[in-house]
Design an enzyme around this catalytic site. Structure first.
Site, PDB file in Angstrom:
ATOM      1  N   ASN A 208       0.846  -1.198   0.000  1.00 43.55           N
ATOM      2  CA  ASN A 208       0.000   0.000   0.000  1.00 43.55           C
ATOM      3  C   ASN A 208       0.880   1.245   0.000  1.00 43.55           C
ATOM      4  O   ASN A 208       2.105   1.144   0.010  1.00 43.55           O
ATOM      5  CB  ASN A 208      -0.954  -0.026   1.190  1.00 43.55           C
ATOM      6  CG  ASN A 208      -0.193  -0.134   2.493  1.00 43.55           C
ATOM      7  OD1 ASN A 208       0.520   0.785   2.879  1.00 43.55           O
ATOM      8  ND2 ASN A 208      -0.306  -1.275   3.164  1.00 43.55           N
ATOM      9  N   ASP A 277      -4.380  -6.523   5.135  1.00 38.24           N
ATOM     10  CA  ASP A 277      -5.370  -7.436   5.717  1.00 38.24           C
ATOM     11  C   ASP A 277      -5.321  -8.817   5.060  1.00 38.24           C
ATOM     12  O   ASP A 277      -5.840  -9.781   5.602  1.00 38.24           O
ATOM     13  CB  ASP A 277      -6.780  -6.864   5.553  1.00 38.24           C
ATOM     14  CG  ASP A 277      -6.980  -5.625   6.413  1.00 38.24           C
ATOM     15  OD1 ASP A 277      -6.447  -5.601   7.530  1.00 38.24           O
ATOM     16  OD2 ASP A 277      -7.651  -4.672   5.940  1.00 38.24           O
ATOM     17  N   LYS A 287       9.292 -17.052 -10.435  1.00 40.19           N
ATOM     18  CA  LYS A 287       8.417 -16.058 -11.067  1.00 40.19           C
ATOM     19  C   LYS A 287       7.237 -16.734 -11.791  1.00 40.19           C
ATOM     20  O   LYS A 287       7.437 -17.675 -12.566  1.00 40.19           O
ATOM     21  CB  LYS A 287       9.243 -15.241 -12.060  1.00 40.19           C
ATOM     22  CG  LYS A 287       8.506 -14.033 -12.548  1.00 40.19           C
ATOM     23  CD  LYS A 287       9.322 -13.249 -13.544  1.00 40.19           C
ATOM     24  CE  LYS A 287       8.418 -12.292 -14.298  1.00 40.19           C
ATOM     25  NZ  LYS A 287       9.010 -11.840 -15.534  1.00 40.19           N
ATOM     26  N   PHE A 321      -5.097   3.165  14.349  1.00 40.92           N
ATOM     27  CA  PHE A 321      -5.233   4.167  13.285  1.00 40.92           C
ATOM     28  C   PHE A 321      -6.265   3.670  12.286  1.00 40.92           C
ATOM     29  O   PHE A 321      -6.400   2.466  12.087  1.00 40.92           O
ATOM     30  CB  PHE A 321      -3.883   4.389  12.582  1.00 40.92           C
ATOM     31  CG  PHE A 321      -2.960   5.250  13.396  1.00 40.92           C
ATOM     32  CD1 PHE A 321      -2.369   4.753  14.536  1.00 40.92           C
ATOM     33  CD2 PHE A 321      -2.725   6.572  13.028  1.00 40.92           C
ATOM     34  CE1 PHE A 321      -1.544   5.552  15.310  1.00 40.92           C
ATOM     35  CE2 PHE A 321      -1.901   7.378  13.796  1.00 40.92           C
ATOM     36  CZ  PHE A 321      -1.305   6.862  14.938  1.00 40.92           C
ATOM     37  N   LYS A 335     -14.180   0.739  14.328  1.00 45.86           N
ATOM     38  CA  LYS A 335     -12.874   0.075  14.458  1.00 45.86           C
ATOM     39  C   LYS A 335     -12.371   0.149  15.894  1.00 45.86           C
ATOM     40  O   LYS A 335     -11.815  -0.801  16.410  1.00 45.86           O
ATOM     41  CB  LYS A 335     -11.852   0.739  13.533  1.00 45.86           C
ATOM     42  CG  LYS A 335     -11.846   0.098  12.169  1.00 45.86           C
ATOM     43  CD  LYS A 335     -10.869   0.712  11.225  1.00 45.86           C
ATOM     44  CE  LYS A 335     -11.257   0.280   9.819  1.00 45.86           C
ATOM     45  NZ  LYS A 335     -10.471   0.911   8.794  1.00 45.86           N
ATOM     46  N   LYS A 339     -11.749  -3.277  17.934  1.00 45.84           N
ATOM     47  CA  LYS A 339     -10.375  -3.678  18.266  1.00 45.84           C
ATOM     48  C   LYS A 339      -9.996  -3.318  19.708  1.00 45.84           C
ATOM     49  O   LYS A 339      -8.863  -3.490  20.112  1.00 45.84           O
ATOM     50  CB  LYS A 339      -9.395  -3.052  17.279  1.00 45.84           C
ATOM     51  CG  LYS A 339      -9.737  -3.434  15.826  1.00 45.84           C
ATOM     52  CD  LYS A 339      -8.597  -3.218  14.891  1.00 45.84           C
ATOM     53  CE  LYS A 339      -9.034  -3.490  13.469  1.00 45.84           C
ATOM     54  NZ  LYS A 339      -7.929  -3.696  12.565  1.00 45.84           N
TER      55      LYS A 339
HETATM   56  N1  CTP Z   1      -4.136  -3.444  11.804  1.00 42.72           N
HETATM   57  C1  CTP Z   1      -3.474  -4.492  12.389  1.00 42.72           C
HETATM   58  N2  CTP Z   1      -3.393  -5.707  11.772  1.00 42.72           N
HETATM   59  C2  CTP Z   1      -3.988  -5.905  10.581  1.00 42.72           C
HETATM   60  C3  CTP Z   1      -4.693  -4.839   9.964  1.00 42.72           C
HETATM   61  C4  CTP Z   1      -4.738  -3.620  10.600  1.00 42.72           C
HETATM   62  O1  CTP Z   1      -2.943  -4.306  13.480  1.00 42.72           O
HETATM   63  N3  CTP Z   1      -3.898  -7.082   9.992  1.00 42.72           N
HETATM   64  C5  CTP Z   1      -4.224  -2.170  12.516  1.00 42.72           C
HETATM   65  C6  CTP Z   1      -3.565  -1.006  11.805  1.00 42.72           C
HETATM   66  O2  CTP Z   1      -2.212  -0.837  12.190  1.00 42.72           O
HETATM   67  C7  CTP Z   1      -4.417   0.172  12.266  1.00 42.72           C
HETATM   68  C8  CTP Z   1      -5.788  -0.447  12.400  1.00 42.72           C
HETATM   69  O3  CTP Z   1      -5.575  -1.826  12.634  1.00 42.72           O
HETATM   70  O4  CTP Z   1      -4.026   0.660  13.533  1.00 42.72           O
HETATM   71  C9  CTP Z   1      -6.588  -0.288  11.150  1.00 42.72           C
HETATM   72  O5  CTP Z   1      -7.686  -1.097  11.226  1.00 42.72           O
HETATM   73  P1  CTP Z   1      -8.300  -1.891   9.983  1.00 42.72           P
HETATM   74  O6  CTP Z   1      -9.735  -2.124  10.296  1.00 42.72           O
HETATM   75  O7  CTP Z   1      -7.579  -3.136   9.688  1.00 42.72           O
HETATM   76  O8  CTP Z   1      -8.081  -0.889   8.887  1.00 42.72           O
HETATM   77  P2  CTP Z   1      -8.059  -1.227   7.443  1.00 42.72           P
HETATM   78  O9  CTP Z   1      -6.947  -2.162   7.095  1.00 42.72           O
HETATM   79  O10 CTP Z   1      -8.081   0.071   6.758  1.00 42.72           O
HETATM   80  O11 CTP Z   1      -9.430  -2.048   7.362  1.00 42.72           O
HETATM   81  P3  CTP Z   1     -10.560  -1.952   6.325  1.00 42.72           P
HETATM   82  O12 CTP Z   1      -9.852  -2.322   5.085  1.00 42.72           O
HETATM   83  O13 CTP Z   1     -11.501  -2.969   6.807  1.00 42.72           O
HETATM   84  O14 CTP Z   1     -11.045  -0.559   6.421  1.00 42.72           O
END
Ligand code: CTP
Length: 413
Positions: A208, A277, A287, A321, A335, A339
């Site tokens: 990302n 995620d 490859k 975040f 969120k 969490k």
């Molecule tokens: N986070 C984490 N572990 C993951 C994914 C995210 O610890 N596998 C943490 C990030 O560091 C951040 C927060 O969770 O502090 C973001 O939450 P999340 O819901 O996962 O955000 P997005 O990835 O943006 O989720 P979505 O795509 O569902 O919006």
């Protein structure tokens, strides 16, 4: 300028002394290096000469540039004698007053404060002779920076690994009387930063747009406010701040492991990393070749690090975040609850003037008491506002104490 004489002895951890030296210089400390003969088998004197911009003191019989007797002139100039790494042999000589080379002679000649960071095999570290020597040194006022545990270069698992450079530097700064003071002093802060990279094959990956700037700003400001900082960072192209303990990782799984390994002493965790995620269900060893027609990528979920931390956080303060493009507040509130974060920093990454790759950010801080909207500001300033809010929330009595207070009958006047 404060002066530290850095003694380096013959041990695999000698390369870490370069980092200790650089970190002390960044804090405006003048560092002179004294090496034992065996240390030069691991890192050359020229490396330390180039880094310290002073001749390395190796031979106790060689005179200094001005014809001075160097073990005396350096001994006099030092405010702190720091030995990192310190071998069992060196500890033994210091304890018993044996002066047979530049470093051990300087030890007897100096009135400076002495700090040693031992590093050796676990059985050597546990040997009664080494224990006794450490007790003698401790009783004499020498500060010991305890070694860490883990896999040792010799293949053994246990205590004996040289302490992290950030801990060694902070012990030296303490000895100089330049201890970090600030409203986060005494806290251990773990910050995650940057993206994670999920490999598909040796040349392709999913990732990302995170640059790590927000997480690095949090680490830097926490350090400046006196915290001990562990920074777990995904691949970024910017330099991590000095004086923090950096753990580099690549994938979400590696980040989860690194956080699990390092979170123990943390009193505050800030999960600023943009953790993927999903990851490809399989990482191809070579490859992947295109095939006719459409392709399908099978993904599996990665561990949710923040949710795991939130489940068993005890007294630890957990910051999450949320980078959102729409329904920012609604998603961020959900969120925080899902969490179990104490504070959630929500930002709208669809704005062109903030978020990813920008030096600036605007955010809403969501906690159990309030939603605080912060206008566009530098990521450093935002990081400071986040720490201010954490400290304000932590200063509140715990909910249990509040409940007890409410249940107590009002005192009669
Ligand atoms: N986070 C984490 N572990 C993951 C994914 C995210 O610890 N596998 C943490 C990030 O560091 C951040 C927060 O969770 O502090 C973001 O939450 P999340 O819901 O996962 O955000 P997005 O990835 O943006 O989720 P979505 O795509 O569902 O919006």
């Amino acid at each position: 300028m404060p002066t530290v004489v850095l003694g380096v002895t013959g041990c695999i951890g000698a390369y870490k002394a370069c980092e200790v030296l650089r970190d002390l210089q960044r804090r405006d400390v003048d560092v002179h290096v004294v090496m034992t003969k065996h240390a030069t088998e691991f890192v050359s004197a020229m490396t330390f000469e180039a880094l310290s911009r002073h001749p390395v003191f190796l031979d106790q019989f060689a005179l200094g540039a001005e014809g001075d007797i160097r073990h005396i002139s350096l001994a006099d100039a030092a405010q702190v004698l720091l030995v990192a790494p310190a071998t069992a042999n060196l500890l033994g000589k210091f304890a018993r007053g044996i002066a047979d080379d530049a470093l051990t002679t300087l030890y007897l000649a100096t009135k400076a404060k002495v700090v040693v960071a031992p590093a050796m095999n676990v059985n050597m570290f546990d040997h009664p002779a080494v224990r006794e020597n450490l007790d003698i040194l401790r009783a004499r006022g020498v500060r010991i920076v305890e070694p860490g545990s883990g896999y040792l270069a010799c293949g053994w698992l246990g205590r004996g690994r040289l302490a992290e450079p950030a801990d060694i530097v902070s012990a030296a700064m303490d000895a100089l009387g330049l201890t970090a003071s600030g409203d986060l002093a005494g806290e251990t802060v773990l910050v995650t930063a940057g993206p994670t990279v999920e490999d598909l094959d040796p040349v392709r990956f999913l990732s990302n747009r995170s640059t790590g700037r927000m997480g690095f700003a949090l680490a830097e400001t926490a350090r400046d406010r006196g915290a001990r900082v562990v920074l777990v960072a995904g691949p970024t192209s910017i330099e991590p701040p000095a004086g923090v303990d950096v753990v580099q990782v690549r994938s979400a799984e590696e980040m989860a492991r690194a956080v699990g390994d390092r979170v123990g002493p943390a009193t505050i965790v800030a999960m600023a990393a943009a953790v993927s995620d999903y990851r490809p269900a399989e990482r191809a060893p070579s490859k992947l070749k295109k095939t006719p027609g459409e392709g399908t990528l099978v993904l599996t979920r990665t561990p949710d690090i923040l949710a795991t931390l939130g489940k068993s956080k005890g007294r630890r303060f957990v910051i999450g975040f949320a980078a959102e493009t729409d329904r920012v507040l609604e998603n961020a509130r959900a969120k925080r609850a899902a969490k179990n974060a104490d504070l959630l920093v929500a930002n709208d990454v669809s704005r062109a003037d903030s978020g990813f790759a920008s030096e600036h950010n605007a955010a809403v801080l969501i906690d159990a008491e309030a939603e605080t909207e912060l206008p566009l500001m530098s990521k450093r300033a935002l990081a400071d506002r986040i720490w201010d809010r954490v400290l304000a929330l932590r200063a509140r009595p715990a909910p249990k104490a509040l409940a007890k207070r409410a249940a107590r009958p009002a005192r009669r006047k």
